[in-house]
Design a protein around this motif. Structure first.
Motif, PDB file in Angstrom:
ATOM      1  N   ASN A   1     121.961  30.545 -68.201  1.00 12.18           N
ATOM      2  CA  ASN A   1     121.256  30.663 -66.921  1.00 12.18           C
ATOM      3  C   ASN A   1     120.575  32.023 -66.767  1.00 12.18           C
ATOM      4  OD1 ASN A   1     121.936  28.080 -66.039  1.00 12.18           O
ATOM      5  ND2 ASN A   1     123.868  28.793 -65.176  1.00 12.18           N
TER       6      ASN A   1
ATOM      7  N   VAL B   1     116.901  31.866 -67.514  1.00 13.93           N
ATOM      8  CA  VAL B   1     116.138  31.272 -66.411  1.00 13.93           C
ATOM      9  C   VAL B   1     115.944  32.315 -65.307  1.00 13.93           C
ATOM     10  CG1 VAL B   1     116.189  29.489 -64.618  1.00 13.93           C
ATOM     11  CG2 VAL B   1     116.974  28.953 -66.932  1.00 13.93           C
ATOM     12  N   LEU B   2     117.005  33.044 -64.984  1.00 14.21           N
ATOM     13  CA  LEU B   2     116.913  34.081 -63.949  1.00 14.21           C
ATOM     14  C   LEU B   2     115.938  35.185 -64.345  1.00 14.21           C
ATOM     15  CD1 LEU B   2     120.644  34.464 -62.902  1.00 14.21           C
ATOM     16  CD2 LEU B   2     118.777  33.561 -61.525  1.00 14.21           C
ATOM     17  N   GLU B   3     115.985  35.584 -65.600  1.00 13.42           N
ATOM     18  CA  GLU B   3     115.104  36.643 -66.095  1.00 13.42           C
ATOM     19  C   GLU B   3     113.636  36.317 -65.852  1.00 13.42           C
ATOM     20  OE1 GLU B   3     114.891  38.218 -70.267  1.00 13.42           O
ATOM     21  OE2 GLU B   3     117.059  38.231 -69.962  1.00 13.42           O
ATOM     22  N   LYS B   4     113.284  35.071 -66.055  1.00 14.88           N
ATOM     23  CA  LYS B   4     111.885  34.643 -65.911  1.00 14.88           C
ATOM     24  C   LYS B   4     111.421  34.652 -64.453  1.00 14.88           C
ATOM     25  CE  LYS B   4     111.965  32.089 -70.160  1.00 14.88           C
ATOM     26  NZ  LYS B   4     112.136  30.814 -70.815  1.00 14.88           N
ATOM     27  N   GLN B   5     112.354  34.746 -63.516  1.00 19.06           N
ATOM     28  CA  GLN B   5     112.004  34.749 -62.095  1.00 19.06           C
ATOM     29  C   GLN B   5     111.632  36.143 -61.586  1.00 19.06           C
ATOM     30  OE1 GLN B   5     115.192  32.921 -59.910  1.00 19.06           O
ATOM     31  NE2 GLN B   5     115.013  31.008 -61.023  1.00 19.06           N
ATOM     32  N   PHE B   6     111.950  37.172 -62.367  1.00 18.44           N
ATOM     33  CA  PHE B   6     111.677  38.544 -61.945  1.00 18.44           C
ATOM     34  C   PHE B   6     110.284  38.979 -62.341  1.00 18.44           C
ATOM     35  CE2 PHE B   6     116.313  38.557 -62.080  1.00 18.44           C
ATOM     36  CZ  PHE B   6     116.589  39.135 -60.860  1.00 18.44           C
ATOM     37  N   ASN B   7     109.675  39.739 -61.459  1.00 23.54           N
ATOM     38  CA  ASN B   7     108.373  40.324 -61.732  1.00 23.54           C
ATOM     39  C   ASN B   7     108.546  41.836 -61.621  1.00 23.54           C
ATOM     40  OD1 ASN B   7     105.701  40.933 -62.033  1.00 23.54           O
ATOM     41  ND2 ASN B   7     105.125  40.314 -59.968  1.00 23.54           N
TER      42      ASN B   7
END
Length: 81
Positions: free
Chosen positions: A40, A43-49
């Motif tokens: 998971n 998936v979380l990493e890809k949500q950060f900008n």
């Protein structure tokens, strides 16, 4: 983001998270292990900008927070008397 360990810890403290630079270093060192164990995280990493953070601003904020706390302590000392 090219932040220093202490600056990362200050960022978390400014957001009401009690953390030290040592905890940040430990988390960074073991992150690949955590990521292997918990899919998971990808998936979380890809949500950060992530955007660059101005280190001077973080240092100034930390300095001013310390000044405010010291002034509060002095004020409380005089209010008690």
């Amino acid at each position: 983001m090219n932040l220093r360990w202490t600056s990362i810890a200050l960022f978390f403290k400014a957001n009401a998270k009690d953390i030290t630079h040592a905890t940040i270093m430990h988390s960074h060192h073991y992150y690949p292990v955590y990521k292997d164990e918990n899919k998971n995280l990808d998936v979380l990493e890809k949500q950060f900008n992530f955007k660059p953070v101005d280190l001077d601003t973080l240092d100034k904020i930390h300095y001013l927070e310390n000044k405010v706390e010291n002034l509060k302590r002095k004020l409380n000392k005089y209010e008690v008397n």
